[in-house]
Design a protein around this motif. Structure first.
Motif, short mmCIF file in Angstrom:
data_model
loop_
_atom_site.label_atom_id
_atom_site.label_comp_id
_atom_site.label_asym_id
_atom_site.label_seq_id
_atom_site.Cartn_x
_atom_site.Cartn_y
_atom_site.Cartn_z
N MET A 128 0.83 -1.20 0.00
CA MET A 128 0.00 0.00 0.00
C MET A 128 0.87 1.26 0.00
N THR A 129 2.02 1.20 0.70
CA THR A 129 2.93 2.34 0.69
C THR A 129 3.46 2.58 -0.72
N GLU A 130 3.77 1.49 -1.43
CA GLU A 130 4.27 1.60 -2.80
C GLU A 130 3.21 2.18 -3.73
N MET A 131 1.95 1.79 -3.53
CA MET A 131 0.87 2.33 -4.36
C MET A 131 0.72 3.84 -4.17
N LYS A 132 0.80 4.29 -2.92
CA LYS A 132 0.70 5.73 -2.65
C LYS A 132 1.87 6.48 -3.28
N LYS A 133 3.04 5.88 -3.22
CA LYS A 133 4.23 6.51 -3.79
C LYS A 133 4.10 6.67 -5.31
N ILE A 134 3.58 5.64 -5.96
CA ILE A 134 3.39 5.71 -7.42
C ILE A 134 2.42 6.83 -7.78
N ALA A 135 1.34 6.94 -7.02
CA ALA A 135 0.35 7.98 -7.29
C ALA A 135 0.96 9.37 -7.12
N LYS A 136 1.77 9.55 -6.09
CA LYS A 136 2.41 10.87 -5.87
C LYS A 136 3.42 11.17 -6.97
N THR A 137 4.16 10.17 -7.41
CA THR A 137 5.14 10.39 -8.48
C THR A 137 4.44 10.77 -9.79
N ALA A 138 3.30 10.15 -10.05
CA ALA A 138 2.53 10.49 -11.25
C ALA A 138 2.07 11.95 -11.21
N GLU A 139 1.70 12.41 -10.02
CA GLU A 139 1.27 13.81 -9.89
C GLU A 139 2.43 14.78 -10.10
N LYS A 140 3.63 14.36 -9.74
CA LYS A 140 4.80 15.21 -9.99
C LYS A 140 5.07 15.33 -11.49
N ALA A 141 4.85 14.25 -12.20
CA ALA A 141 5.08 14.27 -13.65
C ALA A 141 4.01 15.07 -14.38
N LEU A 142 2.77 15.02 -13.86
CA LEU A 142 1.64 15.71 -14.51
C LEU A 142 0.63 16.08 -13.44
N PRO A 143 0.36 17.38 -13.26
CA PRO A 143 -0.63 17.79 -12.26
C PRO A 143 -1.97 17.09 -12.47
N ASP A 144 -2.60 16.74 -11.35
CA ASP A 144 -3.90 16.06 -11.32
C ASP A 144 -3.82 14.58 -11.71
N ALA A 145 -2.64 14.09 -12.08
CA ALA A 145 -2.51 12.66 -12.36
C ALA A 145 -2.31 11.91 -11.03
N PRO A 146 -2.73 10.65 -10.96
CA PRO A 146 -3.46 9.90 -11.99
C PRO A 146 -4.93 10.32 -12.05
N HIS A 147 -5.50 10.32 -13.25
CA HIS A 147 -6.88 10.74 -13.42
C HIS A 147 -7.86 9.63 -13.08
N GLU A 148 -7.42 8.40 -13.18
CA GLU A 148 -8.25 7.24 -12.83
C GLU A 148 -7.38 6.23 -12.09
N ILE A 149 -7.96 5.62 -11.04
CA ILE A 149 -7.34 4.47 -10.38
C ILE A 149 -8.39 3.38 -10.32
N LEU A 150 -8.20 2.36 -11.13
CA LEU A 150 -9.18 1.28 -11.23
C LEU A 150 -8.70 0.05 -10.46
N LEU A 151 -9.57 -0.49 -9.63
CA LEU A 151 -9.27 -1.70 -8.87
C LEU A 151 -9.73 -2.91 -9.68
N VAL A 152 -8.78 -3.79 -10.01
CA VAL A 152 -9.08 -4.99 -10.79
C VAL A 152 -9.30 -6.15 -9.82
N MET A 153 -10.45 -6.82 -9.96
CA MET A 153 -10.80 -7.93 -9.07
C MET A 153 -11.19 -9.15 -9.89
N ASP A 154 -10.80 -10.32 -9.39
CA ASP A 154 -11.15 -11.59 -10.01
C ASP A 154 -12.53 -12.01 -9.50
#
Length: 427
Positions: A314-340
């Motif tokens: 979960m810490t890694e997921m938050k980090k990825i989201a913050k890094t995406a926002e640094k690359a592009l403001p307001d990113a990520p625009h969608e976070i989809l949860l994939v479930m089986d």
């Protein structure tokens, strides 16, 4: 003689004083009438001319207040200011995703039949719908005792305890009042309550392009089908005329990276990847920058589904989201949860952890064609309070379908194609 002269003078005086004056006075009226008539006829002509002149001047003077359309040219400065103020709202409206348009009657039937084929296992005799059909359809009249039997079917079909009680409350009330003694009315009640449960606040339909590029993170546990879902989404977007860049963010599994590369080659999308064990955030960052440079419309980013501990994941997921926002403001625009979908209620505990860590915008339920428990869709949507955005009903890219509640409920709990009433549905 004198009298004669006096008489002549008297006659002359009478003639000049009375008879001569009366003749002109009698002739005067006919002379006056023709003179008056032309004056009356000519008077309107000069009168109309002055009336037109002042009306034109009055319209010109009062145009700004009473006729703005006629005076649009005189005041260009305000109209320019008004036009300058119009574009911003238009841009905002274009950026807001809209709900998918309702399908036409013919398209709706095709959509329902396609979903029904994907839900074939749930509609078989041992599936969710098949068991309900056998339970309800074999009886002419229903009583309150049937509620417990319906409850068992719902619970064993991964609808969930809380969702089951919501669905059954309407049936209980109707049976108690004698309103649902007819089996067809019970089906109507179940369909109606299922639609209410699936009516979750949030974005609906497919991915709306809300940035340049639009960044979409797909998260979920390993084995849920994230990488395959990314490949199918990329196929659909490319066919729709959108350029896509893929980000191989699951750097902890070489097989996931290779699988995404294969999808990229198949679809014709560039894939940004790092070395084994590289920082996933940096891979997503580079993918966004590449998309900006190439003018791509969408970035689809894969993510890890398992690390050493859940906390680290979960810490890694938050980090990825913050890094995406640094690359592009307001990113990520969608976070989809994939479930089986085949894991049913067992996946809910992990799904809730993702929801607590990230601002999820929707659910993708994969492998729905491989389970007889189609009711899991209703249970997951209610348990997570998230809209279902896509469902996987087969192996092909076109089998990843945008989710719409009404066609889905009809495909799961509705009549067979070509059915002629409740007999086709229940028997």
């Amino acid at each position: 003689m004198v009298y004669v002269l006096l008489a002549v003078v008297a006659v002359a005086l009478v003639y000049f004083l009375f008879l001569r004056k009366s003749a002109p006075t009698e002739a005067a009226p006919p002379r006056v009438e023709p003179k008056v008539a032309p004056k009356r006829a000519e008077s309107p002509k000069p009168a109309t001319a002055p009336k037109e002149a002042p009306s034109a001047t009055a319209a010109a003077s009062a145009g700004a207040a009473s006729a703005p359309s006629a005076d649009a040219s005189p005041p260009p400065p305000p109209s320019r200011k008004a036009r300058e103020s119009v574009p911003p709202p238009r841009a905002e409206v274009a950026a807001v995703p809209s709900a998918p348009p309702a399908p036409e009657p013919g398209e709706r039937e095709v959509l329902i039949e396609g979903m029904r084929r994907g839900l074939a296992k749930s509609r078989e005799s041992g599936g969710f719908f098949g068991r309900l059909r056998a339970l309800i359809g074999g009886k002419r009249e229903l009583d309150a005792n049937i509620v417990s039997e319906i409850e068992e079917v719902l619970l064993t079909s991964d609808v969930g305890v809380e969702t089951t009680q919501i669905l059954l409350e309407r049936v209980r009330q109707g049976l108690a009042k004698g309103e649902l003694s007819d089996p067809e009315k019970v089906w109507d009640a179940l369909r109606s309550e299922a639609l209410k449960v699936l009516d979750v606040e949030g974005r609906r339909g497919g991915i709306a392009l809300r940035g340049k590029p639009t960044v979409v993170l797909l998260v979920g546990v390993n084995g849920a089908g994230k990488t395959t879902t990314i490949g199918k989404l990329a196929t659909k977007l490319q066919l729709g005329g959108h350029k896509v860049v893929l980000a191989a963010g699951d750097t902890f599994r070489a097989a996931a990276v290779q699988q995404l590369v294969v999808w990229g080659e198949r679809v014709g999308c560039p894939v940004v990847r790092g070395k084994d064990g590289a920082d996933p955030g940096s891979v997503v960052f580079d993918a966004i920058k590449k998309a900006q440079e190439s003018g791509a419309d969408v970035v689809l980013a894969d993510t890890a589904g398992r690390l050493h501990t859940k906390t680290n994941l979960m810490t890694e997921m938050k980090k990825i989201a913050k890094t995406a926002e640094k690359a592009l403001p307001d990113a990520p625009h969608e976070i989809l949860l994939v479930m089986d979908a085949t894991t049913g209620q067992n996946a809910l505990a992990q799904a809730k952890e993702f929801k607590e860590a990230l601002p999820l915008s929707g659910i993708v339920l994969t492998k729905l064609d491989g389970t007889a428990k189609g009711g899991v869709v209703i249970g997951v949507a209610h348990a997570l309070s998230l809209p279902v955005r896509f469902v996987g009903l087969g192996e092909r890219a076109e089998d990843l379908r945008e989710f719409a509640a009404e066609p889905f409920v009809e495909a799961l709990l509705g009549r067979e194609a070509g059915g002629n009433g409740s007999s086709q549905l229940l028997n």
